[in-house]
Design an enzyme around this catalytic site. Structure first.
Site, PDB file in Angstrom:
ATOM      1  N   LYS A  19      52.120  57.834  43.091  1.00 15.02           N
ATOM      2  CA  LYS A  19      50.791  57.228  42.938  1.00 15.02           C
ATOM      3  C   LYS A  19      49.757  58.286  42.539  1.00 15.02           C
ATOM      4  CE  LYS A  19      47.037  55.536  45.820  1.00 15.02           C
ATOM      5  NZ  LYS A  19      46.746  54.218  45.270  1.00 15.02           N
ATOM      6  N   CYS A 521      49.756  50.539  46.291  1.00 15.13           N
ATOM      7  CA  CYS A 521      50.679  50.282  47.388  1.00 15.13           C
ATOM      8  C   CYS A 521      49.949  49.541  48.495  1.00 15.13           C
ATOM      9  CB  CYS A 521      51.183  51.592  47.980  1.00 15.13           C
ATOM     10  SG  CYS A 521      51.979  52.632  46.772  1.00 15.13           S
ATOM     11  N   ASP A 604      39.856  32.797  55.897  1.00 20.35           N
ATOM     12  CA  ASP A 604      40.482  33.084  54.602  1.00 20.35           C
ATOM     13  C   ASP A 604      41.981  32.847  54.654  1.00 20.35           C
ATOM     14  OD1 ASP A 604      38.149  33.930  53.290  1.00 20.35           O
ATOM     15  OD2 ASP A 604      38.305  35.923  54.169  1.00 20.35           O
ATOM     16  N   HIS A 699      37.071  40.245  39.201  1.00 19.88           N
ATOM     17  CA  HIS A 699      38.014  41.274  38.764  1.00 19.88           C
ATOM     18  C   HIS A 699      37.516  41.984  37.527  1.00 19.88           C
ATOM     19  CE1 HIS A 699      40.413  38.325  41.069  1.00 19.88           C
ATOM     20  NE2 HIS A 699      40.900  39.430  41.585  1.00 19.88           N
TER      21      HIS A 699
HETATM   22  N1  GLN Z   1      36.628  37.546  52.840  1.00 18.15           N
HETATM   23  C1  GLN Z   1      37.414  38.411  52.049  1.00 18.15           C
HETATM   24  C2  GLN Z   1      36.520  39.250  51.138  1.00 18.15           C
HETATM   25  O1  GLN Z   1      35.560  38.766  50.668  1.00 18.15           O
HETATM   26  C3  GLN Z   1      38.381  37.644  51.198  1.00 18.15           C
HETATM   27  C4  GLN Z   1      39.282  38.553  50.424  1.00 18.15           C
HETATM   28  C5  GLN Z   1      40.379  37.844  49.689  1.00 18.15           C
HETATM   29  O2  GLN Z   1      40.312  36.666  49.486  1.00 18.15           O
HETATM   30  N2  GLN Z   1      41.374  38.571  49.245  1.00 18.15           N
HETATM   31  O3  GLN Z   1      36.783  40.383  50.884  1.00 18.15           O
END
Ligand code: GLN
Ligand code: ZN
Length: 765
Positions: A19, A521, A604, A699
């Site tokens: 890495k 990772c 979540d 993203h």
């Molecule tokens: N509550 C988390 C965040 O906002 C949700 C992250 C996720 O869905 N991977 O970071």
């Protein structure tokens, strides 16, 4: 004699050397030569680590991904990349990640290939691309170099290649090319490949066809038959490997394909071993994957021997032993761990320890159990300690599990009744705006965490710093005029680890890294025992944020299914059981938040979809227990408390009913990249509660415009009543900078206000 081998070894290195070398190379702080040197050193180290085996593998090492390596070996490099200047390695990294190194971003950056999950693991591969111009040609030198390198170091080397049919299956057609139309040409290149390997003096070649554990149509079964009948004329011995599941209706096919050996995952497909032994022609070798390559537990060696001794008596020299699958999915070496508790350590085996287990089993079979009696005794003692340990078995948790009732999984009233009460309690505009939880993880936060770990900061000082971060988040949200606030999650290193660290039953490693994709990772925590909630975890932080504002602050938690799917789980009870224990723990935390006056709570479930079994016929069982676990976690609250959930993906047409069944008041999902495509699911199925389709692709560094957000929301409004729509980003904002987040959220709020004043009267027909 029993022959031992391995299907693949982790590449990343004990201390993630690969890495760091990769990332330094991309940043141009080391040269290509340095990178390749590190790679060669790692390969040598890994061969030495496997020296107890009869055969080591070559070709399992990869600078980024083995499927991408296969594409390059087969000359299948995307046209947009081939056009660019630079060497092979530049092309390779551009295909993987859009650019080769940082500073030539402008002239040589391209769209990276898609990346997706490797079967049901958390490893992601680079998806091969096919179109009507796809041609294959052989580029075998890199593989031959690895083979020669291994031999030079004195090892008996078996090259590993991905089989042609699985390669096609894993790829994606970019136009309307039928992938199977490419088979003939592909197989002729594989014939050249096998010839080249034979000429290089290879005796055995491992050829992976894991799609044999999938539900295959006749066309794919036929493709397998055709490919292997064509390849059978070549003078090499093929070890056809399958893993990650049972062969089921492909069992006969797998046994009949004209190869010299078959590898079966004897962990997931143990029940099929007897039938395979019966079916397999007498000249073929059977390799059994007897050690679990997907978890970190020691195997029960004596029990394994009880089972294997008769199999060995029947097969004799035709029996080979290996891990169930490549060891890519487990950490390298338990020996690296400095701080693990001794008792827990005695129950674990990482890649190297797993290979030692194979060595012991092989010796016991070849020379009798007495030749390894000491090792077997040590193994039994460790397993006994695990079975008996009071840290694993908590009577209070077991008692609570027995008391779970169906009533615990249902809300007091239906969504329609709840929503009236919730709207009375918390008044929100139409198209309410919110975020998914995290705000940018700034350098200050990272530094504070590092200082805390190095004891340069006291707990008290660290908490103060995190409170300051929360203040900043609240101020920013006030300025943006969002409707439902979050505290920003600055105190969380990771959404699973943070909660796991505070629950009983979880252990954490220092170096238990597993490759997720490329240089990335993850370090899954280990659930070793009954999980229990011992104290409120998040209340203090959320309450603090709420004390700073009159807007509602949403409490943020990680759901039970995600906690499970992103951890190494126990193998001494069904996962569904462990998930229920997690659900009870999350339920306690939900109720603690409610008691602390928090009226909106988000749970979540980012990884719910990841747990889906490979075969669709098994989906329902999984979804049933996963959804029930969520409902037990969430549904203890009063009607006035609004439950949100969040999922990070857009393909959920096929599980929409299960998701609706979770009965969260509000769900937020990823969506912006697919241009509201996922909302097609709502044409057939009406999602009954509220939904926030993500309108900001977090993203990407791009800032979504007001118009684009309005456009996306209008599409959503065609399928979902406007008074059930929320406006929010795709996911948490932790990886973005404030400079990106501020304008993006400003546009999001502006779009919401516009929609509220223009779409008020709009209703779905
Ligand atoms: N509550 C988390 C965040 O906002 C949700 C992250 C996720 O869905 N991977 O970071
Ligand atoms: Zn997400």
């Amino acid at each position: 004699m029993v022959t031992t081998h391995n299907l693949g070894f982790p590449r990343i290195g004990r201390k993630r050397e690969l890495k760091f070398a990769l990332e330094n190379y991309w940043k141009k702080t080391i040269s290509q030569e340095d990178l390749l040197k590190t790679a060669a050193e790692l390969r040598k180290q890994h061969w030495c680590d496997q020296s107890m085996l009869d055969w080591v593998s070559a070709g399992d090492f990869s600078l980024y991904d083995h499927v991408l390596d296969t594409s390059f070996m087969l000359g299948n490099v995307p046209e947009r990349v081939r056009r660019l200047s630079g060497g092979k390695l530049d092309h390779y990294f551009r295909t993987a990640r859009g650019r080769a190194v940082v500073d030539n971003a402008d002239e040589c950056s391209v769209n990276a290939s898609e990346m997706t999950k490797w079967f049901d693991t958390n490893y992601h591969y680079i998806v091969p691309e096919f179109d009507k111009n796809t041609r294959f040609s052989l580029h075998v030198d890199p593989l031959l170099r690895q083979i020669n390198e291994g031999r030079k170091h004195g090892f008996r080397v078996k090259p590993v290649i991905l089989g042609p049919v699985t390669y096609l299956w894993l790829g994606k057609s970019k136009d309307d090319t039928n992938k199977l139309d490419l088979l003939d040409e592909l197989v002729s290149v594989y014939a050249q490949l096998l010839n080249a390997l034979e000429q290089a003096g290879c005796e055995w070649i491992q050829i992976d066809e894991p799609i044999l554990v999938m539900e295959l149509g006749q066309d794919w079964q036929h493709a397998l038959r055709k490919a292997y009948y064509q390849l059978q004329t070549l003078p090499v011995k093929l070890m056809l490997t399958t893993y990650f599941g049972q062969l089921q209706n492909n069992l006969q096919l797998a046994c009949e394909l004209p190869v010299s050996g078959l590898h079966l995952d004897a962990i997931t497909a143990k029940d099929e071993v007897a039938r395979v032994v019966d079916w397999l022609p007498g000249h073929k070798v059977l390799s059994l994957g007897i050690i679990n390559g997907r978890n970190i537990w020691k195997a029960d060696l004596s029990k394994l021997l009880d089972w294997l001794e008769p199999v060995h008596a029947e097969l004799q020299d035709r029996l080979w032993l290996a891990p169930s699958c490549s060891l890519l999915h487990v950490p390298v070496d338990l020996g690296s761990e400095q701080t693990l508790d001794d008792e827990i350590r005695s129950w674990l085996a990482f890649a190297i320890q797993k290979l030692h287990e194979i060595e012991i089993i092989a010796k016991a079979l070849s020379q009798g159990r007495s030749s390894v009696s000491l090792q077997l005794e040590k193994n039994s003692a460790a397993l006994y300690s695990r079975r008996q340990s009071g840290r694993v078995h908590r009577p209070a948790v077991k008692a609570r599990m027995n008391e779970i009732s169906d009533a615990m999984a249902v809300r007091k009233s239906s969504y329609l009744e709840r929503t009236v009460k919730q709207r009375k309690k918390i008044s929100l505009p139409l198209f309410p705006t919110t975020t998914i939880g995290s705000f940018p993880q700034t350098q200050t936060i990272r530094q504070a965490r590092l200082d805390l770990r190095k004891s340069k900061l006291s707990d008290q000082e660290y908490r103060k710093l995190m409170q300051k971060e929360i203040e900043t988040c609240v101020q920013e949200q006030e300025a943006l005029d969002l409707d439902v606030f979050v505290h920003g999650e600055p105190e969380r290193n990771d959404m699973v680890e943070y909660f796991g660290e505070q629950l009983a039953g979880y252990a954490f490693t220092q170096f238990g890294w597993v490759q997720s994709y490329g240089s990335r990772c993850v370090k899954p925590p280990i659930i070793y025992g009954d999980v229990a909630h011992t104290h409120p975890i998040s209340t203090e932080w959320i309450q603090y944020a709420q004390s700073l504002t009159s807007k509602p602050v949403k409490g943020m938690l990680t759901g039970p299914v995600t906690m499970l799917n992103w951890s190494f789980v126990r193998d001494d009870q069904p996962s569904a059981q462990t998930c229920l224990q997690l659900a009870l723990a999350v339920r306690d935390e939900v109720l603690a938040l409610e008691a602390a006056g928090i009226g909106i709570i988000q749970i979540d479930e980012a990884a719910l979809r990841e747990g889906l079994p490979l075969r669709k016929s098994q989906w329902k069982t999984y979804l049933d227990w996963a959804v029930r676990a969520f409902r037990i976690a969430a549904n203890g609250v009063q009607d006035t408390t609004q439950i949100h959930t969040h999922m990070c993906y857009s393909e959920f047409n096929d599980i929409i009913e299960a998701i609706a069944d979770m009965d969260a008041d509000v769900i937020t999902i990823e969506n912006s990249r697919s241009d509201m495509e996922l909302l097609n699911a709502f044409d057939q199925f009406r999602y009954p509660n509220e939904i926030g389709p993500g309108v900001y692709d977090i993203h990407s560094p791009n800032i979504p415009s007001v118009d684009s957000i309005i456009g996306l929301m209008k599409k959503a409004a065609q399928r979902i009543p406007v008074d059930r729509l929320w406006v929010n980003p795709d996911c948490g904002l932790k990886t973005r900078s404030w400079d990106e987040v501020r304008p993006a959220l400003r546009n999001m709020v502006a779009a919401s206000r516009y929609l509220a004043s223009h779409l008020k009267t709009f209703r779905v027909s």
